[in-house]
Design a protein around this motif. Structure first.
Motif, PDB file in Angstrom:
ATOM      1  N   VAL A  97     -31.245  12.602 111.376  1.00 43.04           N
ATOM      2  CA  VAL A  97     -30.318  13.541 112.591  1.00 43.04           C
ATOM      3  C   VAL A  97     -31.105  12.898 113.320  1.00 43.04           C
ATOM      4  CG1 VAL A  97     -31.450  15.782 113.310  1.00 43.04           C
ATOM      5  CG2 VAL A  97     -32.161  14.518 111.095  1.00 43.04           C
ATOM      6  N   LEU A  98     -31.234  12.840 114.120  1.00 40.70           N
ATOM      7  CA  LEU A  98     -31.837  12.890 116.056  1.00 40.70           C
ATOM      8  C   LEU A  98     -30.551  11.932 116.353  1.00 40.70           C
ATOM      9  CD1 LEU A  98     -33.062  12.912 119.322  1.00 40.70           C
ATOM     10  CD2 LEU A  98     -33.912  10.598 118.241  1.00 40.70           C
ATOM     11  N   ASP A  99     -29.995  10.649 115.631  1.00 43.84           N
ATOM     12  CA  ASP A  99     -28.283  10.177 116.211  1.00 43.84           C
ATOM     13  C   ASP A  99     -27.502  10.790 115.968  1.00 43.84           C
ATOM     14  OD1 ASP A  99     -30.266   7.531 116.820  1.00 43.84           O
ATOM     15  OD2 ASP A  99     -30.092   7.051 114.767  1.00 43.84           O
ATOM     16  N   ASN A 100     -27.430  11.693 115.095  1.00 41.79           N
ATOM     17  CA  ASN A 100     -25.876  12.151 114.909  1.00 41.79           C
ATOM     18  C   ASN A 100     -26.214  13.213 116.289  1.00 41.79           C
ATOM     19  OD1 ASN A 100     -24.537  12.028 112.473  1.00 41.79           O
ATOM     20  ND2 ASN A 100     -26.254  11.586 111.705  1.00 41.79           N
ATOM     21  N   ALA A 112     -29.501   1.345 128.615  1.00 42.47           N
ATOM     22  CA  ALA A 112     -30.395   2.229 127.233  1.00 42.47           C
ATOM     23  C   ALA A 112     -30.056   3.534 126.831  1.00 42.47           C
ATOM     24  CB  ALA A 112     -31.952   1.380 127.173  1.00 42.47           C
ATOM     25  N   ILE A 113     -30.161   3.657 125.347  1.00 37.00           N
ATOM     26  CA  ILE A 113     -30.610   5.217 125.556  1.00 37.00           C
ATOM     27  C   ILE A 113     -31.928   5.599 125.956  1.00 37.00           C
ATOM     28  CG2 ILE A 113     -30.284   6.813 123.384  1.00 37.00           C
ATOM     29  CD1 ILE A 113     -27.930   5.132 122.239  1.00 37.00           C
ATOM     30  N   ASP A 114     -31.005   6.529 126.126  1.00 39.40           N
ATOM     31  CA  ASP A 114     -33.441   7.137 126.791  1.00 39.40           C
ATOM     32  C   ASP A 114     -33.447   8.349 125.369  1.00 39.40           C
ATOM     33  OD1 ASP A 114     -35.515   8.625 127.920  1.00 39.40           O
ATOM     34  OD2 ASP A 114     -34.460   8.973 129.176  1.00 39.40           O
ATOM     35  N   TYR A 115     -34.229   7.541 124.736  1.00 42.36           N
ATOM     36  CA  TYR A 115     -34.583   7.901 123.523  1.00 42.36           C
ATOM     37  C   TYR A 115     -35.677   8.863 122.986  1.00 42.36           C
ATOM     38  CZ  TYR A 115     -31.978   6.375 119.774  1.00 42.36           C
ATOM     39  OH  TYR A 115     -30.558   5.611 118.970  1.00 42.36           O
ATOM     40  N   ALA A 116     -36.307   8.745 124.524  1.00 42.84           N
ATOM     41  CA  ALA A 116     -37.711   9.554 124.799  1.00 42.84           C
ATOM     42  C   ALA A 116     -37.100  10.631 125.387  1.00 42.84           C
ATOM     43  CB  ALA A 116     -39.140   9.134 126.008  1.00 42.84           C
ATOM     44  N   THR A 117     -36.221  11.326 126.171  1.00 38.24           N
ATOM     45  CA  THR A 117     -36.108  12.266 126.706  1.00 38.24           C
ATOM     46  C   THR A 117     -34.809  12.853 125.372  1.00 38.24           C
ATOM     47  OG1 THR A 117     -35.665  11.263 128.408  1.00 38.24           O
ATOM     48  CG2 THR A 117     -34.419  13.227 128.287  1.00 38.24           C
ATOM     49  N   ALA A 118     -33.851  12.447 124.569  1.00 37.91           N
ATOM     50  CA  ALA A 118     -33.501  12.851 123.988  1.00 37.91           C
ATOM     51  C   ALA A 118     -33.991  13.412 122.718  1.00 37.91           C
ATOM     52  CB  ALA A 118     -32.950  11.755 123.589  1.00 37.91           C
ATOM     53  N   ARG A 119     -35.247  12.795 122.693  1.00 34.88           N
ATOM     54  CA  ARG A 119     -36.033  13.687 121.167  1.00 34.88           C
ATOM     55  C   ARG A 119     -37.074  14.360 121.708  1.00 34.88           C
ATOM     56  NH1 ARG A 119     -38.592  11.687 116.425  1.00 34.88           N
ATOM     57  NH2 ARG A 119     -37.555   8.967 116.778  1.00 34.88           N
ATOM     58  N   LYS A 120     -37.198  14.131 123.008  1.00 33.23           N
ATOM     59  CA  LYS A 120     -37.782  15.394 123.050  1.00 33.23           C
ATOM     60  C   LYS A 120     -36.962  16.983 123.241  1.00 33.23           C
ATOM     61  CE  LYS A 120     -40.295  17.546 127.320  1.00 33.23           C
ATOM     62  NZ  LYS A 120     -39.838  17.779 127.940  1.00 33.23           N
ATOM     63  N   VAL A 122     -34.178  17.321 121.774  1.00 39.78           N
ATOM     64  CA  VAL A 122     -34.257  17.946 119.793  1.00 39.78           C
ATOM     65  C   VAL A 122     -34.962  18.581 119.459  1.00 39.78           C
ATOM     66  CG1 VAL A 122     -32.657  16.969 118.281  1.00 39.78           C
ATOM     67  CG2 VAL A 122     -31.599  16.056 120.416  1.00 39.78           C
ATOM     68  N   VAL A 123     -36.274  17.870 119.665  1.00 39.05           N
ATOM     69  CA  VAL A 123     -37.831  18.536 119.043  1.00 39.05           C
ATOM     70  C   VAL A 123     -37.740  20.541 119.232  1.00 39.05           C
ATOM     71  CG1 VAL A 123     -39.796  18.091 118.741  1.00 39.05           C
ATOM     72  CG2 VAL A 123     -38.754  16.278 117.844  1.00 39.05           C
ATOM     73  N   PRO A 135     -35.966  15.210 112.644  1.00 37.25           N
ATOM     74  CA  PRO A 135     -35.300  14.737 113.209  1.00 37.25           C
ATOM     75  C   PRO A 135     -34.941  12.587 113.046  1.00 37.25           C
ATOM     76  CG  PRO A 135     -36.933  14.939 115.022  1.00 37.25           C
ATOM     77  CD  PRO A 135     -37.646  16.128 113.433  1.00 37.25           C
ATOM     78  N   ASP A 136     -35.742  12.588 112.440  1.00 40.90           N
ATOM     79  CA  ASP A 136     -35.753  10.852 112.237  1.00 40.90           C
ATOM     80  C   ASP A 136     -35.339  11.008 110.577  1.00 40.90           C
ATOM     81  OD1 ASP A 136     -36.950   9.820 113.875  1.00 40.90           O
ATOM     82  OD2 ASP A 136     -38.767  10.715 113.535  1.00 40.90           O
ATOM     83  N   ALA A 137     -34.948  12.032 109.937  1.00 39.73           N
ATOM     84  CA  ALA A 137     -34.351  11.939 108.173  1.00 39.73           C
ATOM     85  C   ALA A 137     -33.184  11.711 108.659  1.00 39.73           C
ATOM     86  CB  ALA A 137     -34.424  13.019 108.017  1.00 39.73           C
TER      87      ALA A 137
END
Ligand SMILES: Nc1ncnc2c1ncn2[C@@H]1O[C@H](COP(=O)(O)OP(=O)(O)OP(=O)(O)O)[C@@H](O)[C@H]1O
Ligand SMILES: [Mg+2]
Length: 503
Positions: A97-100, A112-120, A122-123, A135-137
């Motif tokens: 979900v997150l990647d999409n 690199a992709i800043d996953y921490a910011t992205a995840r925050k 999105v959540v 988000p990880d499904a």
């Protein structure tokens, strides 16, 4: 600042067989929800694809906030603050979900992709929307309802100020629709603009400020929502009175057509189907109610021979070798919930799509398995005519049909072969109000000729009005059986939420 967020002037789009948009002019104001309604094939999606830069118009002008703009591609549209949630999912099945959601818009930390910011972000968005989403499904593991929510999420992540939603609620549960509408109202209240395409006219009444109706590619009119009604909108859309309730006589059930005993399908955490037993008799409609993702998809796949299972399935007392082909040969028809994946071969013309699943047998295949083209064409013409598939061509390929007309091809194919059992999953999803009336009538007529029907629908209204008996599923089990006349929607709702066991 203009009063209008988006204005379309004289938009025209011709396709070889149809004039999809015929000098369409309309506008959505900042701060409002504009509903766009019309029959299947009226030209709604085409028009919105033009706004989003996916389709090039032959004529016409687009204005954003009062300024003339050229939209050549979706990135132009996104840059102008336009976001679109499509009628058909455009997600990458194997990604999370997150990647999409962040795809193409990934925040970067150096290279690199800043996953921490992205995840925050999105959540936060998921919480704001009240969506039930991990988000990880992985997308392909999610039921269609959840996939649709990812589409919405993705658009909002791109900061849309003008949001176009093409039938966003077709796959949502009533509670999810409620949440979405709450969000839409808040989004509009912030001064943003929304265009909502839907076939559900009660939703139009609930959430929109104004409604534009189109028919055959032309604007029929624009009305203020408080000054109109479902019946008036239906009449404007279809051009005649529409019967909004299903008329049927009581069922006269015959012999048992399908018997399921202790069906079980394993899952990762808990079984996806757990001790499911029931019977369906000739001449009755058994409805399965439940929030999507509670085992209905698995049940349909088991019955139609698409999924391995434990337990016993008997068709007319016989145990058929459970392959999709055998089950179909025995007399099971299947209207699949995902019409693009399983319903049609998108590159095939209708004359082949309409015999799919029976294409290898007489009368369609003859000596050495060659197609009997004359027979096929004749048959396809008849089905297309009877089920009012538009445009009326048997040569148009699946991809070129509007959503609702694609559904009519599938329903036509599955009913025209006169099955003993029809397994119908969301049979009227995305279908306009006139066509719903028509499909319901056809299902009831087939029932009265002795067809057994297992109806799976996320639309409680549909389950209540078509079914003779209703089974409620929750977490892979059947938790109750009720009769539609003797139960309220609220009571079924409680069963669906697992808050009450067998009535
Ligand atoms: N790529 C294409 N090639 C040929 N015809 C097309 C193409 N795309 C759409 N059409 C035709 O244009 C018309 C309008 O289609 P559109 O998808 O805009 O309808 P719609 O109003 O969104 O209908 P629905 O409610 O069924 O989704 C239809 O007759 C359709 O078959
Ligand atoms: Mg459409």
């Amino acid at each position: 600042m203009s009063e209008y967020a988006l204005q379309l002037k004289n938009i025209t789009k011709r396709y070889p067989l149809v004039l999809a948009n015929d000098h369409i002019s309309l506008g959505v104001k900042w701060g409002e929800v504009l509903a766009l309604v019309g029959e299947n094939g009226a030209g709604k999606s085409t028009l919105m694809k033009i706004v989003y830069g996916l389709v090039k118009p032959d004529e016409g002008e687009i204005y954003v906030n009062g300024k003339r703009v050229e939209i050549q591609s979706p990135s132009d549209a996104i840059a102008l603050g336009i976001g679109m949630v499509h009628q058909h999912f455009m997600l990458v099945d194997t990604l999370s979900v997150l990647d999409n959601v962040i795809l193409g818009m990934e925040p970067k930390a150096g290279p690199a992709i800043d996953y921490a910011t992205a995840r925050k972000r999105v959540v936060e968005l998921i919480e704001e929307l009240g969506f039930d989403l991990d988000p990880d499904a992985i997308i392909e593991d999610l039921p269609v309802g959840a996939q649709q929510r990812v589409e919405i999420l993705k658009t909002l992540y791109r900061d849309a100020k003008i949001l176009i939603l093409d039938e966003p609620t077709a796959v949502l549960t009533p509670q999810e629709v409620e949440e979405l509408f709450k969000f839409l109202r808040e989004f509009a209240a912030k001064g943003h603009a929304i265009i909502l395409i839907t076939h559900k006219l009660d939703e139009v009444m609930e959430v929109s400020d104004r409604v534009t109706v189109i028919r055959d590619g032309k604007v029929v009119g624009t009305v203020n929502t408080p000054e109109t009604s479902v019946a008036e909108l239906a009449r404007m859309m279809v051009g005649r009175e529409v019967i909004l309730t299903v008329h049927k006589k009581p069922a006269e059930p015959g012999e048992v057509v399908l018997e399921a005993q202790d069906l079980r399908v394993e899952g990762t955490l808990r079984p996806r189907l757990n001790d499911v037993s029931f019977r369906v008799r000739a001449g009755e409609v058994v409805g399965i109610a439940g929030v999507e993702g509670n085992g209905q998809t698995e049940l349909v796949e088991v019955i139609t021979g698409l999924r391995p299972f434990k337990g016993v399935l008997r068709y007319n007392g016989e145990t058929v070798h459970p392959s999709a082909r055998k089950v179909r040969e025995w007399g099971v028809s299947h209207i699949p919930e995902e019409r693009n994946d399983r319903g049609l071969i998108l590159e095939f013309p209708t004359r082949y799509n309409i015999i799919l699943g029976d294409h290898y047998r007489p009368p369609f295949a003859g000596f050495l398995g060659f197609f009997n083209d004359a027979v096929i064409n004749d048959y396809a013409e008849k089905v297309v005519e009877r089920f009012d598939v538009r445009p009326r061509s048997i040569y148009l390929i699946g991809r070129r049909y509007s959503g609702g007309n694609a559904q009519k091809i599938i329903v036509g194919r599955e009913l025209a072969r006169e099955p003993k059992l029809l397994v119908a999953a969301q049979p009227t999803r995305g279908v306009d109000i006139g066509a719903i009336e028509f499909i319901h009538q056809n299902i009831i007529e087939a029932r009265d000729r002795g067809m057994a029907v297992l109806l799976v629908s996320a639309d409680l209204n549909e389950v209540m009005s078509l079914s003779d008996r209703i089974l409620v599923m929750y977490e892979g089990r059947i938790v109750g059986e009720v009769l539609p006349g003797e139960v309220t929607e609220e009571q079924i709702g409680l069963l669906m939420a697992g808050l009450e066991t067998a009535v």
